[in-house]
Write a protein that holds these residues in place. Structure first.
Motif, PDB file in Angstrom:
ATOM      1  N   ALA A   1      87.368  18.168  86.213  1.00  0.00           N
ATOM      2  CA  ALA A   1      86.533  19.133  85.504  1.00  0.00           C
ATOM      3  C   ALA A   1      86.495  18.856  84.007  1.00  0.00           C
ATOM      4  CB  ALA A   1      87.039  20.551  85.773  1.00  0.00           C
ATOM      5  N   ALA A   2      87.662  18.540  83.426  1.00  0.00           N
ATOM      6  CA  ALA A   2      87.726  18.291  81.986  1.00  0.00           C
ATOM      7  C   ALA A   2      86.941  17.042  81.597  1.00  0.00           C
ATOM      8  CB  ALA A   2      89.179  18.157  81.542  1.00  0.00           C
ATOM      9  N   PHE A   3      87.053  15.994  82.382  1.00  0.00           N
ATOM     10  CA  PHE A   3      86.375  14.742  82.040  1.00  0.00           C
ATOM     11  C   PHE A   3      84.881  14.791  82.353  1.00  0.00           C
ATOM     12  CE2 PHE A   3      90.705  12.546  82.778  1.00  0.00           C
ATOM     13  CZ  PHE A   3      91.081  12.814  81.474  1.00  0.00           C
TER      14      PHE A   3
ATOM     15  N   GLU B   1      78.042   8.703  77.902  1.00  0.00           N
ATOM     16  CA  GLU B   1      78.021   7.653  76.878  1.00  0.00           C
ATOM     17  C   GLU B   1      79.267   7.665  75.989  1.00  0.00           C
ATOM     18  OE1 GLU B   1      75.841  11.252  75.188  1.00  0.00           O
ATOM     19  OE2 GLU B   1      75.957  10.162  77.094  1.00  0.00           O
ATOM     20  N   ARG B   2      80.021   8.757  76.027  1.00  0.00           N
ATOM     21  CA  ARG B   2      81.217   8.844  75.195  1.00  0.00           C
ATOM     22  C   ARG B   2      82.510   8.597  75.987  1.00  0.00           C
ATOM     23  NH1 ARG B   2      80.440  11.198  70.122  1.00  0.00           N
ATOM     24  NH2 ARG B   2      82.658  11.672  70.057  1.00  0.00           N
TER      25      ARG B   2
ATOM     26  N   ASP C   1      93.855  16.972  78.026  1.00  0.00           N
ATOM     27  CA  ASP C   1      93.349  17.819  76.929  1.00  0.00           C
ATOM     28  C   ASP C   1      93.034  16.977  75.700  1.00  0.00           C
ATOM     29  OD1 ASP C   1      93.631  20.039  78.529  1.00  0.00           O
ATOM     30  OD2 ASP C   1      95.533  20.686  77.631  1.00  0.00           O
ATOM     31  N   ARG C   2      93.904  16.043  75.368  1.00  0.00           N
ATOM     32  CA  ARG C   2      93.711  15.258  74.153  1.00  0.00           C
ATOM     33  C   ARG C   2      92.543  14.276  74.282  1.00  0.00           C
ATOM     34  NH1 ARG C   2      99.864  14.127  71.815  1.00  0.00           N
ATOM     35  NH2 ARG C   2     100.573  16.291  72.007  1.00  0.00           N
TER      36      ARG C   2
ATOM     37  N   GLY D   1      89.232  14.544  72.117  1.00  0.00           N
ATOM     38  CA  GLY D   1      88.895  13.414  71.265  1.00  0.00           C
ATOM     39  C   GLY D   1      87.530  12.806  71.523  1.00  0.00           C
ATOM     40  N   LEU D   2      87.020  12.962  72.734  1.00  0.00           N
ATOM     41  CA  LEU D   2      85.767  12.310  73.090  1.00  0.00           C
ATOM     42  C   LEU D   2      84.580  13.267  73.217  1.00  0.00           C
ATOM     43  CD1 LEU D   2      87.018   9.732  75.768  1.00  0.00           C
ATOM     44  CD2 LEU D   2      86.655   9.403  73.309  1.00  0.00           C
ATOM     45  N   THR D   3      84.860  14.556  73.164  1.00  0.00           N
ATOM     46  CA  THR D   3      83.766  15.538  73.256  1.00  0.00           C
ATOM     47  C   THR D   3      83.162  15.755  71.876  1.00  0.00           C
ATOM     48  OG1 THR D   3      84.845  16.655  75.113  1.00  0.00           O
ATOM     49  CG2 THR D   3      83.157  17.886  73.897  1.00  0.00           C
TER      50      THR D   3
END
Length: 306
Positions: A183-185, A191-192, A298-299, A303-305
């Motif tokens: 869910a988080a990913f 693209e990120r 979480d990190r 970091g990528l959102t």
């Protein structure tokens, strides 16, 4: 006076023998003795055994699995283990002589890397060698749990019912972790979903959750290697082309090289620390496998959102 001297001698002898017993490291417990090499696998095994066995974990918190060493006492524990659990796939580079010895002695052993669907490093990294960092995929850890459960059930004197119950509970926790990570990913734009790290640790995570591996500061699969100037230039070019703005550094390794890379890329790059190859001491953010994976999820997501 003779009885007094005899009594004194008996007491002194008892004290000396007790002291020697303590020095040998002989386990006081009569429970089955399980020895595990890495602390990540050690945490998993402890969840399966509960108090049905005594678990010795050789790798200390915050250590590097590629280079940690063990004492003579710990080596003796390996030799006398009812079950030895190792990562395999070349991860524990400093322990090969001990593995050779325990194999020759017939110590029952589970090699976790032998029971999972193994991924190679990419063709230009470590010449396609097998990637030992399978724990970044919780689905593969279920295969490890299944195998360790069966091996524990064969250990003389162990409470098989307790092991079975614990294993079933832990599989449920791994399934919950997998759902949370998915869910988080999924919330990260496609693209990120690009990862740059100290060295190649996230191949299995990338495979499971559809990330692209842009590269690593340290080439190949071991922290014992070192990047060349050409390696850094090639990676800098790849980072520029992919538009990466976040680089992930491992908590067990100094981030000097990754800071240099961020500087060389001549772009605004954030460096975020992850827990990757070792658990931490209690209270340091990743003292269990499940805690470590949730912290990293979480990190990475943050970091990528955008």
């Amino acid at each position: 006076m003779r009885p007094l001297r005899a009594s004194s001698l008996l007491i002194a002898t008892t004290v000396v023998l007790a002291g020697l017993a303590g020095c040998t490291g002989t386990a006081a417990s009569d429970r089955p003795q399980i020895v595990v090499t890495t602390n990540i696998l050690g945490d998993v095994v402890e969840n399966l055994t509960g108090d049905a066995a005594e678990v010795t974990i050789l790798m200390k918190p915050n250590a590097d699995p590629h280079s940690f060493e063990i004492s003579a006492q710990e080596a003796a524990r390996m030799d006398g283990a009812d079950l030895l659990v190792t990562n395999g796939l070349g991860l524990e580079e400093g322990l090969q002589q001990h593995f050779d010895r325990t194999a020759a002695a017939g110590v029952p052993t589970v090699v976790a890397g032998d029971v999972i669907d193994v991924l190679p490093y990419s063709s230009d990294d470590a010449n396609g060698a097998d990637d030992p960092h399978f724990w970044t995929d919780p689905a593969r850890m279920v295969d490890v749990v299944d195998t360790v459960e069966e091996a524990l059930a064969e250990v003389d004197g162990i409470d098989v019912a307790q092991v079975r119950s614990n294993a079933e509970t832990y599989r449920g926790e791994l399934a919950e972790l997998d759902e949370e990570m998915s869910a988080a990913f999924a919330a990260i734009p496609v693209e990120r979903r690009a990862l740059v790290t100290n060295h190649h640790v996230f191949g299995y995570l990338a495979d499971r959750f559809h990330f692209r591996l842009i590269g690593a500061v340290i080439p190949g699969g071991t922290t014992l290697a070192a990047p060349s100037a050409a390696d850094l230039r090639d990676l800098t070019d790849a980072i520029d082309e992919a538009g990466v703005r976040t680089i992930f550094a491992e908590s067990s390794q100094p981030d000097r090289l990754i800071q240099v890379l961020a500087s060389e890329a001549d772009v605004q790059v954030e460096v975020i620390e992850l827990f990757t190859e070792s658990l931490t001491e209690p209270g340091e953010g990743a003292d269990t496998y499940l805690t470590m994976m949730r912290a990293n999820t979480d990190r990475i997501a943050d970091g990528l959102t955008p």
